[in-house]
Design a protein around this motif. Structure first.
Motif, short mmCIF file in Angstrom:
data_model
loop_
_atom_site.label_atom_id
_atom_site.label_comp_id
_atom_site.label_asym_id
_atom_site.label_seq_id
_atom_site.Cartn_x
_atom_site.Cartn_y
_atom_site.Cartn_z
N PRO A 3 0.84 -1.20 0.00
CA PRO A 3 0.00 0.00 0.00
C PRO A 3 0.87 1.25 0.00
N ALA A 4 0.31 2.36 -0.46
CA ALA A 4 1.01 3.64 -0.48
C ALA A 4 0.16 4.68 0.22
N VAL A 5 0.79 5.50 1.06
CA VAL A 5 0.08 6.59 1.73
C VAL A 5 0.49 7.89 1.03
N ARG A 6 -0.53 8.70 0.71
CA ARG A 6 -0.28 9.97 0.05
C ARG A 6 -1.18 11.04 0.66
N PRO A 7 -0.67 12.28 0.70
CA PRO A 7 -1.56 13.37 1.10
C PRO A 7 -2.74 13.45 0.13
N VAL A 8 -3.88 13.87 0.63
CA VAL A 8 -5.06 14.03 -0.23
C VAL A 8 -4.81 15.22 -1.15
N ALA A 9 -4.89 14.97 -2.45
CA ALA A 9 -4.75 16.04 -3.44
C ALA A 9 -6.05 16.83 -3.50
N ASP A 10 -5.96 18.05 -4.00
CA ASP A 10 -7.15 18.91 -4.07
C ASP A 10 -8.32 18.23 -4.76
N ASP A 11 -8.05 17.45 -5.80
CA ASP A 11 -9.13 16.81 -6.55
C ASP A 11 -9.53 15.45 -5.96
N GLU A 12 -8.99 15.09 -4.78
CA GLU A 12 -9.31 13.80 -4.17
C GLU A 12 -10.22 13.91 -2.94
N TRP A 13 -10.63 15.12 -2.56
CA TRP A 13 -11.49 15.25 -1.39
C TRP A 13 -12.85 14.60 -1.61
N GLY A 14 -13.27 14.49 -2.86
CA GLY A 14 -14.50 13.76 -3.17
C GLY A 14 -14.38 12.28 -2.85
N ILE A 15 -13.20 11.72 -3.07
CA ILE A 15 -12.94 10.32 -2.72
C ILE A 15 -13.05 10.15 -1.20
N VAL A 16 -12.44 11.09 -0.47
CA VAL A 16 -12.53 11.04 1.00
C VAL A 16 -14.00 11.14 1.43
N ALA A 17 -14.77 11.98 0.75
CA ALA A 17 -16.19 12.14 1.10
C ALA A 17 -16.95 10.83 0.95
N TRP A 18 -16.64 10.05 -0.09
CA TRP A 18 -17.29 8.74 -0.25
C TRP A 18 -16.89 7.81 0.90
N LEU A 19 -15.58 7.76 1.20
CA LEU A 19 -15.10 6.91 2.30
C LEU A 19 -15.65 7.39 3.64
N TRP A 20 -15.83 8.71 3.77
CA TRP A 20 -16.38 9.29 5.00
C TRP A 20 -17.74 8.68 5.31
N GLN A 21 -18.55 8.46 4.29
CA GLN A 21 -19.87 7.88 4.51
C GLN A 21 -19.74 6.46 5.08
#
Length: 169
Positions: A3-21
């Motif tokens: 696995p790779a850990v990366r800072p959330v890019a500006d265009d990836e906050w939508g991905i975090v929002a899906w995982l947030w649910q």
């Protein structure tokens, strides 16, 4: 591939929002959480990101069916640059749990932000309690304490637990 850990890019906050649910759905049984009228769970903390004193991270690993990188975990951190960071949210998708990804990810996030740390979790979240106590012992040996604090504005709830490191990793 690891696995790779990366800072959330500006265009990836939508991905975090899906995982947030997923994250809030998981917590639903612990906090008695229901989705709101729009079908989404509480997301006020996530709406604060990106923020000047905050950071977000995603863990990516190959999807077992496609081989394409897929997000399997996220973390949000507040207090960046203040000397004391708080793990505001931390989530690993259920299919990626029990293999060490969570512990590896927690250590990776903490290592990116020197200083002391606080990690809150709910009183009845027994899985989080065991996880964070184990991680705290790995990161800080015996240089941490756990306290119980009332949930602001909710006197009827059991107190939250807070792990606080007393020195940097």
């Amino acid at each position: 591939m690891s696995p790779a850990v990366r800072p959330v890019a500006d265009d990836e906050w939508g991905i975090v929002a899906w995982l947030w649910q997923d994250f809030r759905h998981d917590l639903g049984t612990v906090v008695g959480g229901f989705p709101y009228a729009d079908g989404r769970y509480q997301h006020a903390w996530l709406d604060e990101y990106p923020r000047p004193d905050g950071a977000g991270y995603l863990v990516w690993q190959p999807h077992p069916n496609t081989g394409e990188d897929a997000p399997v975990a996220f973390a949000t951190v507040r207090g960046v640059g203040t000397g004391t960071c708080t793990m505001q949210a931390f989530f690993v998708v259920p299919a990626a749990r029990r293999g060490g990804v969570g512990r590896w990810f927690a250590r990776a996030v903490v290592a990116r932000h020197p200083g002391t740390w606080t990690v809150p979790f709910q009183h009845d979240n027994h899985a989080a309690a065991a996880f964070w106590r184990r991680v705290a012992a790995e990161l800080w040996d015996d240089a941490w304490v756990e306290t119980e604090e009332p949930v602001p504005g909710k006197p009827d709830l059991a107190p939250d637990h807070w792990i606080r490191s007393t020195l940097s990793p």
